[in-house]
Design an enzyme around this catalytic site. Structure first.
Site, PDB file in Angstrom:
ATOM      1  N   HIS A 194      -3.802 -15.736   0.243  1.00 27.61           N
ATOM      2  CA  HIS A 194      -2.583 -15.118   0.768  1.00 27.61           C
ATOM      3  C   HIS A 194      -2.241 -15.605   2.180  1.00 27.61           C
ATOM      4  O   HIS A 194      -1.169 -15.283   2.700  1.00 27.61           O
ATOM      5  CB  HIS A 194      -2.717 -13.590   0.775  1.00 27.61           C
ATOM      6  CG  HIS A 194      -2.580 -12.973  -0.584  1.00 27.61           C
ATOM      7  ND1 HIS A 194      -3.158 -13.516  -1.707  1.00 27.61           N
ATOM      8  CD2 HIS A 194      -1.919 -11.854  -1.010  1.00 27.61           C
ATOM      9  CE1 HIS A 194      -2.873 -12.765  -2.755  1.00 27.61           C
ATOM     10  NE2 HIS A 194      -2.121 -11.743  -2.363  1.00 27.61           N
ATOM     11  N   PHE A 444       3.864   0.589   0.766  1.00 27.12           N
ATOM     12  CA  PHE A 444       3.861  -0.728   1.391  1.00 27.12           C
ATOM     13  C   PHE A 444       5.271  -1.331   1.464  1.00 27.12           C
ATOM     14  O   PHE A 444       5.476  -2.348   2.118  1.00 27.12           O
ATOM     15  CB  PHE A 444       2.964  -1.688   0.602  1.00 27.12           C
ATOM     16  CG  PHE A 444       3.272  -1.704  -0.875  1.00 27.12           C
ATOM     17  CD1 PHE A 444       4.423  -2.303  -1.356  1.00 27.12           C
ATOM     18  CD2 PHE A 444       2.418  -1.089  -1.771  1.00 27.12           C
ATOM     19  CE1 PHE A 444       4.720  -2.298  -2.705  1.00 27.12           C
ATOM     20  CE2 PHE A 444       2.711  -1.078  -3.129  1.00 27.12           C
ATOM     21  CZ  PHE A 444       3.870  -1.685  -3.604  1.00 27.12           C
ATOM     22  N   GLU A 529       6.348  -7.666  -8.450  1.00 27.42           N
ATOM     23  CA  GLU A 529       6.968  -7.185  -7.221  1.00 27.42           C
ATOM     24  C   GLU A 529       8.442  -7.592  -7.284  1.00 27.42           C
ATOM     25  O   GLU A 529       8.870  -8.569  -6.679  1.00 27.42           O
ATOM     26  CB  GLU A 529       6.241  -7.775  -6.013  1.00 27.42           C
ATOM     27  CG  GLU A 529       4.773  -7.342  -5.989  1.00 27.42           C
ATOM     28  CD  GLU A 529       3.877  -8.241  -5.134  1.00 27.42           C
ATOM     29  OE1 GLU A 529       4.397  -9.165  -4.487  1.00 27.42           O
ATOM     30  OE2 GLU A 529       2.657  -8.013  -5.135  1.00 27.42           O
TER      31      GLU A 529
END
Length: 654
Positions: A194, A444, A529
């Site tokens: 990431h 988040f 997402e």
């Protein structure tokens, strides 16, 4: 034994030194010997003793004399860059940028602490942490909650339960169960993969804010981080060991994954890291030089370190603090311009604004009354045109309470959102130790700070938009009754002609930057997402917009002070004369054309340092006390000058 870390081309080498009375040339040769020894072809070096090189300290790039003794110019664990004659600069060496960072310019290790508990940090304190004014420590209650949530996670792992992010993969791989023997590797792989951001690194101040905010969120005790790892993060912060965090790469859901991964990568001893002592260097060497060890990730800890909105929120905290400062000072600058243009104070009458009682509008009108001609402060300039035939002023002066007012109210709204976000748990899954379970959710998602910061851009930009129009009025002789472009011998001198053009260019640029980034969304992670906030760009462009606003206001302040020169010997009110004197302490009057950019930068610095506000604030406070005694020093009202004091407790180092 003293030791030094020397950078030779693509290698960092630790060189022990028994005798620090040895010379810098000896240190360089020892480093070259180790470098050549580690290379199959000796790194192309035939005879080490024949190599010509120069040595510099990594921090600040100070050139070291080859004949100087080590103990005279270096400290134990210092970092040195070796430049071999004929080589180009090492491609992986990231130079410091002296003068751009508070920490680089004049870093002093702070003696005071702020205690973090995950509930009471403010944007004001976060910015101060970014500037290196405090160290941090955890409250005992926060440590207790962290330990409790970690105990639950350890139980989950021991019982081999299937829980997202703890014993499974991530995103599209959420249904892939990972064996216990690979849980550590799972978390490390998460951080490494990431860490895919691009662009320039965040400044040390911004990275300190990012790290402090992540610590604060973890201290709430809902992320499952171990106390050991959290303590390592606190130690890294207090030593100002700051990871290389690229500014680009976050879409703002599932959190700021890329930048927070880079933040965690440095703490793992991988990638690059910066400290005031070392400058940029390999993370493992920076940590080692400060007596710190890289963190070792336990189950779920990688996810705990990167799931959240801390990049958006930390940059947003800086943006809203700077915006608040500019809004206060914009009123002072506009009041000075109104004086120079011989405007009237009637538009600021309190009865007018009670009929449209928006808090910001009333607050701005009050500041104008406190600064302009009144029974508190007489103005000779105002007296000189008291009986003129002009009935009312242009909107750019008359409507300041209405235009500046909504900016103040916008900032208050955004600041509330940011301060809520600063103390919000934004991890996934959440660890509820009191319930004995973990729950997946969506805290988040960065939509809250993203929308708020887009709103901030649109609001604060108006300060520059209306300021640029006032600059036009100051420079245009048909509107100001002053010399064209505020200079004598026009034609030979151009005066403020292009300074106004610069203001217009910045305002135009802001119009594009004010397009909301949060109206966009792109599906990511194989449609897992499928809606994101784009809050990272919202935060970065908010800071750019605010900087442009600061610069436009600096130009207006310069122009207004220059206008005063053509009204002498008449004087304005005491507080505005004090502002004029402040400007003249850094910029002299414009008699004939000279290099102007330096003048704009000098006044911009006055605004950034809030010196204009600090000069005028006592006079505004005195006016408030005399006219509204019930509002001072009560809890914040429409007439309060500052935000409420931080509830955060500060502890002095014992």
């Amino acid at each position: 034994m003293p030791r030094f870390t020397v950078h030779v081309r693509d290698e960092w080498l630790t060189v022990p030194c028994k005798d620090t009375s040895s010379t810098i040339r000896w240190l360089g040769l020892e480093a070259l010997k180790r470098y050549a020894k580690n290379k199959p072809d000796n790194g192309g070096i035939q005879q080490v003793k024949d190599v010509c090189f120069t040595s510099r300290r990594c921090q600040g790039h100070g050139l070291l004399d080859a004949d100087d003794m080590i103990h005279d110019v270096l400290e134990d664990n210092d970092f040195v860059e070796l430049e071999i004659e004929g080589d180009t600069m090492s491609s992986d060496f990231i130079p410091s940028q002296p003068g751009l960072s508070y920490l680089t310019r004049a870093y002093r290790e702070p003696e005071e602490y702020i205690s973090l508990d995950g509930n009471s940090l403010t944007s004001t304190d976060l910015v101060k942490l970014g500037h290196g004014l405090y160290k941090i420590k955890l409250t005992p209650e926060a440590e207790r909650k962290v330990e409790q949530s970690r105990e639950l996670l350890d139980t989950i792992v021991k019982e081999k339960k299937v829980v997202y992010g703890i014993t499974t993969g991530f995103g599209k791989f959420a249904r892939t169960v990972i064996p216990n023997s690979k849980l550590k590797e799972l978390q490390e792989n998460l951080i490494r993969s990431h860490s895919a951001g691009l662009g320039s690194p965040l400044s040390p101040e911004k990275t300190r804010m990012l790290l402090a905010l992540r610590i604060n969120i973890l201290a709430k005790g809902y992320s499952g981080i171990s106390l050991e790892t959290l303590h390592c993060m606190v130690k890294a912060f207090n030593a100002s060991c700051l990871s290389f965090v690229p500014e680009k790469g976050t879409v703002g859901a599932s959190g700021d994954l890329a930048p927070l991964s880079h933040l965690a990568l440095g703490l793992m001893g991988e990638g690059k890291m910066w400290s005031p002592k070392s400058g940029w260097a390999d993370a493992k060497y920076v940590l080692e030089a400060h007596g710190l060890r890289p963190i070792t990730l336990k189950p779920k800890e990688g996810l705990a370190l990167i799931n959240g909105t801390q990049m958006i929120t930390s940059l947003g905290a800086e943006a809203v603090e700077r915006a608040e400062s500019m809004a206060q000072q914009a009123d002072i600058i506009a009041a000075l311009t109104l004086e120079v243009l011989k405007g009237t104070t009637k538009a600021f009458d309190s009865d007018i604004h009670e009929l449209r009682p928006h808090p910001g509008q009333k607050q701005v009108a009050l500041r104008f009354r406190a600064l302009l001609d009144s029974d508190h402060h007489a103005s000779e300039i105002a007296e000189s045109h008291r009986f003129c035939e002009r009935v009312q002023d242009a909107y750019t002066m008359r409507c300041c309470p209405q235009v500046h007012g909504i900016v103040n109210d916008t900032i208050a709204f955004v600041k509330n959102v940011i301060n809520t976000e600063i103390n919000s748990a934004t991890d996934n899954p959440m660890v509820f130790s009191e319930r004995g379970e973990t729950i997946s959710g969506g805290n988040f998602h960065g939509e809250y700070p993203a929308k708020a910061l887009d709103y901030l851009c649109i609001g604060v930009h108006e300060l520059a938009s209306i300021s640029e129009r006032r600059i036009e009025r100051l420079c245009n002789p048909s509107l100001s009754e002053l010399p064209a472009f505020l200079v004598n011998e026009g034609g030979l001198n151009s005066g403020f002609m292009i300074a106004h053009c610069t203001a217009a260019a910045l305002v135009s640029e802001n119009k594009v930057l004010c397009h909301p980034s949060s109206v966009d969304s792109l599906s990511t992670s194989a449609a897992t997402e499928d809606h994101v906030s784009m809050g990272g760009w919202a935060a970065r462009k908010a800071l750019r917009v605010i900087e442009h606003v600061e610069q436009v206001l600096a130009i207006e302040l310069l122009a207004a002070c220059q206008g005063i020169e053509f009204l002498r010997p008449l004087r304005t009110t005491t507080p505005l004369e004090k502002v004029y004197d402040l400007v003249r302490s850094v910029v002299k009057p414009w008699i004939k054309d000279r290099f102007m950019a330096a003048d704009i930068e000098a006044v911009h610095r006055l605004l950034v340092d809030q010196k204009v506000w600090n000069i005028a604030k006592p006079y505004i406070e005195k006016y408030c006390t005399d006219h509204f005694p019930e509002s001072r020093p009560s809890s914040p009202t429409a007439f309060s000058l500052d935000p409420p004091p931080s509830p955060q407790k500060r502890l002095r180092l014992e």
